[in-house]
Structures are given as C-alpha cells and as structure tokens.
Design an enzyme around this catalytic site. Sequence first.
Site, short mmCIF file in Angstrom:
data_model
loop_
_atom_site.label_atom_id
_atom_site.label_comp_id
_atom_site.label_asym_id
_atom_site.label_seq_id
_atom_site.Cartn_x
_atom_site.Cartn_y
_atom_site.Cartn_z
N ARG A 188 -41.43 28.45 23.51
CA ARG A 188 -41.07 29.79 23.03
C ARG A 188 -41.78 30.87 23.85
NH1 ARG A 188 -44.36 27.86 18.49
NH2 ARG A 188 -46.43 28.73 18.81
N ALA B 203 -1.70 -7.19 -0.75
CA ALA B 203 -2.05 -5.80 -0.43
C ALA B 203 -0.84 -5.04 0.10
CB ALA B 203 -3.17 -5.78 0.60
N ARG C 206 0.27 6.17 -7.33
CA ARG C 206 -0.58 7.04 -8.16
C ARG C 206 -1.86 7.52 -7.47
NH1 ARG C 206 -1.45 3.77 -13.41
NH2 ARG C 206 -0.63 2.03 -12.20
N ASN D 47 -28.43 14.96 19.21
CA ASN D 47 -28.05 13.65 19.78
C ASN D 47 -26.66 13.66 20.39
OD1 ASN D 47 -26.87 14.03 17.25
ND2 ASN D 47 -26.65 11.83 16.92
C1 UD1 Z 1 -0.04 -8.46 -12.08
C2 UD1 Z 1 0.34 -9.70 -12.89
C3 UD1 Z 1 -0.21 -9.55 -14.31
C4 UD1 Z 1 -1.70 -9.34 -14.27
C5 UD1 Z 1 -2.08 -8.16 -13.37
C6 UD1 Z 1 -3.55 -8.13 -13.16
C7 UD1 Z 1 2.47 -10.45 -11.95
C8 UD1 Z 1 3.92 -10.55 -12.15
N1 UD1 Z 1 1.77 -9.84 -12.89
O1 UD1 Z 1 0.65 -7.37 -12.70
O2 UD1 Z 1 0.09 -10.71 -15.06
O3 UD1 Z 1 -2.21 -9.15 -15.58
O4 UD1 Z 1 -1.45 -8.28 -12.07
O5 UD1 Z 1 -3.92 -6.98 -12.47
O6 UD1 Z 1 1.97 -10.95 -10.97
N2 UD1 Z 1 2.02 -6.77 -4.56
C9 UD1 Z 1 2.51 -7.13 -3.32
N3 UD1 Z 1 3.85 -7.28 -3.15
C10 UD1 Z 1 4.74 -7.09 -4.16
C11 UD1 Z 1 4.22 -6.71 -5.42
C12 UD1 Z 1 2.87 -6.58 -5.59
O7 UD1 Z 1 1.74 -7.32 -2.38
O8 UD1 Z 1 5.92 -7.24 -3.92
C13 UD1 Z 1 0.56 -6.63 -4.73
C14 UD1 Z 1 0.15 -5.25 -5.18
O9 UD1 Z 1 -0.14 -4.43 -4.06
C15 UD1 Z 1 -1.10 -5.54 -5.99
C16 UD1 Z 1 -0.84 -6.93 -6.54
O10 UD1 Z 1 0.17 -7.50 -5.76
O11 UD1 Z 1 -2.27 -5.60 -5.17
C17 UD1 Z 1 -0.44 -6.93 -8.01
O12 UD1 Z 1 0.77 -6.21 -8.16
P1 UD1 Z 1 1.00 -5.19 -9.34
O13 UD1 Z 1 2.29 -4.55 -9.16
O14 UD1 Z 1 -0.19 -4.33 -9.51
O15 UD1 Z 1 1.11 -6.22 -10.56
P2 UD1 Z 1 0.79 -5.89 -12.06
O16 UD1 Z 1 1.99 -5.30 -12.66
O17 UD1 Z 1 -0.47 -5.17 -12.20
#
Ligand code: UD1
Length: 427
Positions: free
Chosen positions: A411, A8, A14, A355
């Site tokens: 009243r 997280a 976005r 309340n």
């Molecule tokens: C990732 C997967 C992809 C998969 C997809 C599913 C990898 C390299 N790729 O891609 O194969 O199909 O999820 O949704 O893992 N996050 C961190 N720290 C970081 C980077 C990310 O906590 O340094 C968290 C993000 O907040 C997010 C999650 O990891 O909750 C996934 O990261 P995101 O950048 O969305 O990966 P995707 O490119 O979607």
Amino acid sequence: MVKSIILAAGKGTRMKSETPKVLHKIFDKTLVGYVIEAVNNTGLVSENFAIVGHQAELVDEYIKGNYNNTRTVLQSPQLGTGHAVSMALPYLEDYSGEVIILCGDTPLINSETLKEFIENHRSLKSDLTVMTAIYDDPTNYGRIIRSIDNSVQGIVEEKDANSEQKKINEVNAGIYCLNWEKIKPAFAELKTNNAQGEYYLTDIVKWAKEQSLKVDAFVLKDNSEIFGINSKMHLAEASKILNQRVINKHLENGVTIIDPSATWISPETEIGADTIIYPSCYISGKNTIGKNCKIGPFAHLRGDVVLADNVKIGNFVEVKKTKIDSNTNACHLSYLGDSEIGSDVNIGAGTITANYNPLSKVKSKTKIENNAKIGSNSVLVAPVEIKEGANVAALSVITKDIPAWSLAITRAPLKILENWVSKITKK
Ligand code: UD1
Ligand code: MG
C-alpha cells in the site's frame, strides 16, 4: 453378483422444472446419483441399468459421465413400470443371477438396507422379494394383498383397489429382488387391462404366485428410506431428512452442533470429536474436519476442504478445495480457494485468495506456509506462495512469491493533510 435396474424414465411434471426430475440435487449430488451409490455401496452389485426416457439425453450424459458401472437404456414411449423393466431384457438374456429393481427418485434408501434386503431374499431362498412399508396413510401406493396364512398374493394399485383393499396399510415400496431366470418370462405376459392402461411391474407378483414360485415381503423399518420425490416440496423435505441423519451421526460421534435445525452438513463430510459447528453453516461436498475445530457461525465449506485439528473458520468465511493445517485461524470475512495453508497461520479479516482468472478461465493455487501472518483485506493473486513465517501487511495485493520471514507491503504510505477539512469548507 447382483445387477440392478433403476427406473428413471418418468416425467416429473410436478417438479415444474426444465431439469429432469432425477437430476435434481440434494447438496451436490443428484437424486439418481444417491440411488446408484446406495446400490454400489452394498458391495453386492456389479452392474446397473438405468431406464431413461424423459429428457433422456441429459440423464444419459450425466450417468455416463459419473458412474462407469451404469448403463442407460432408453424407454420410449413410457408405457408403465413393467414396460420400463422389460427394456433391459435384451441386455440380460443370458443372465441368471438376481436383479434388484428400484426407482431413481428415492434418494434416501440406505445401502445397508439394500444389503439386508438382498441377504434376506437369499436366506429365504425366495424367487421374488418385494419391499413393503406400513403407512398410517397408504393413499396413492400399491397395497400388498396377503392371504390368511400371511403369504403375499399380489399388489393392487390405488386406482384399481376396491374400498376394502384401500384400507390395507401395508404398501409396495417399489423395490424388488428377483431371481432373474425364473421371473424373466413374466415380462412377456404383462397386460394393460388396468385402470391406468399401463404395463404394471407389480403384476409380476401375481404371475409368480401362479407359477408356484416363492414370493416374500421384506418390511422396511424406517419409512423415510423410500420417500419419493415428486415436487420441490418433497425435495426440500428429503434434504431435511438426509441432513438430520448426518447431523445425528455427528452428534453421536461427539461433535457439538449448536443448532441442528440451522446447520447443513453433506453426507460426505467427516468431523472429529469436540469440534463445534455454530449456527447457519452450509457444508457441502466431500470434506474432512479435524478435532477441536470451530466452524462458523455463517461459514460456507464448498467441498474438498481438509482441516487438521484446532482450526478456526469463522463468520462469512468461504472455503473450497483447500487444505489447512493445525492451529490456523481464518476468523472473519475471507475466501480461501484452491489453497494449501500450513499450521499456526493467521488469515486476517477480509483476506481473499484470487484463484480465478476470468480471461484465461484458469484457476491457480495459493500456498501459505507455516506461521505466516496475512494482514486484513489482503488479496493473494494466485499462483502465489507465501513462504514460512512471512508477514503480509494489511491491504496488500500480493502478485509474487514472498520469501520466508520477510514483510510484504504494497500500500501507499499513509499521508495526513492537517486542517484539510477546514480549508475545504472555507472556500
Ligand atoms: C409405483 C408402484 C406402486 C408403489 C409405488 C411406490 C407400479 C405399477 N406401481 O407406483 O405399487 O406403491 O411405485 O413408490 O409399479 N417409470 C418409468 N417408466 C414408466 C413408468 C414409470 O421409468 O413407463 C419410473 C418413474 O420414473 C418412477 C418409477 O418408475 O421412478 C415409478 O413410477 P410411478 O409412476 O411413480 O409409479 P407409482 O404410481 O408411484
Ligand atoms: Mg411414484
């Protein structure tokens, strides 16, 4: 017991919001809250590690305040999903059980699915299980590479995939179960030699195959469970999916919902059979609605509402933290908050439980006992009790307790000034 790591730390650009992505809400619960609860509700997980980074203080404060089995671990800077998981290594040095890894922005995952996923990992005696999904349009997801014998060989990210790999429609759902002791060494060996220059968590699959460990895939049945939130559009769509699931459950249980597309019911609301929910109701938080009730149209239940059987909550009635006993009606234009209301009570149109004292910021309770009748447009200034069978005349402002079976009226008497209009106009 299993431990979980919930990613997280991402920025959520976005969402175009000051609020961290995982703290956005569906009904009254945050996205990360849904994920933590889905994990906890498997009954198989003892402790969660939430990896936080972007606006870490806010996420940290929220998680600490709400989930005492969840620790937060800071990832700064954020160098990829593999790097994120490795932040939990110091806390899991001596741990040898299973770890599940999930994302904090996929609130629609079900605890039953996670349970099945872990049980599947155990029964196959896998070292690493990847959750996968089949998509008509797999764009942006990591693709699952399988060999001729169908075994999983690795995951290739969209940005690293060649044109053949891009045609694969089995994608990585981003949820993993691993035997920690066996897979842990992989994290020291992750490299950044990929299109995004990041430490990819997905590379643990190839690593495990190279070590001759057992890797399996668990194919998800309902793709909506891994719906990830990246924008406000996604948030609205996820809210709709969740709401529809809740509505379907109630329809199956014998609740009548006149217009499912114009009705919002939180997952924590229970409703008895033969209750009718009229259109345009918004029911959030935790509530229990009995059998044969009539709710709405245009009713707002805000949580901690307990309605016994045969209760009517009509149009433009807002109810919060209130318990109402059977056969009581509040049919029009009322606010009932922090109240306890008995059976066979009539709440006249426009009744307000006052309340909240904005000066002291104190909220107080209103108690209305069985058979009481509250006249239209009355204000009950809490703390106050209307005892059994008492009547409150219309337009009364009640500032002290009303004894049983008496009439309260505040009243001024009605005055009629005859010919008043003609006298005025003659002037
Ligand atoms: C990732 C997967 C992809 C998969 C997809 C599913 C990898 C390299 N790729 O891609 O194969 O199909 O999820 O949704 O893992 N996050 C961190 N720290 C970081 C980077 C990310 O906590 O340094 C968290 C993000 O907040 C997010 C999650 O990891 O909750 C996934 O990261 P995101 O950048 O969305 O990966 P995707 O490119 O979607
Ligand atoms: Mg993503």
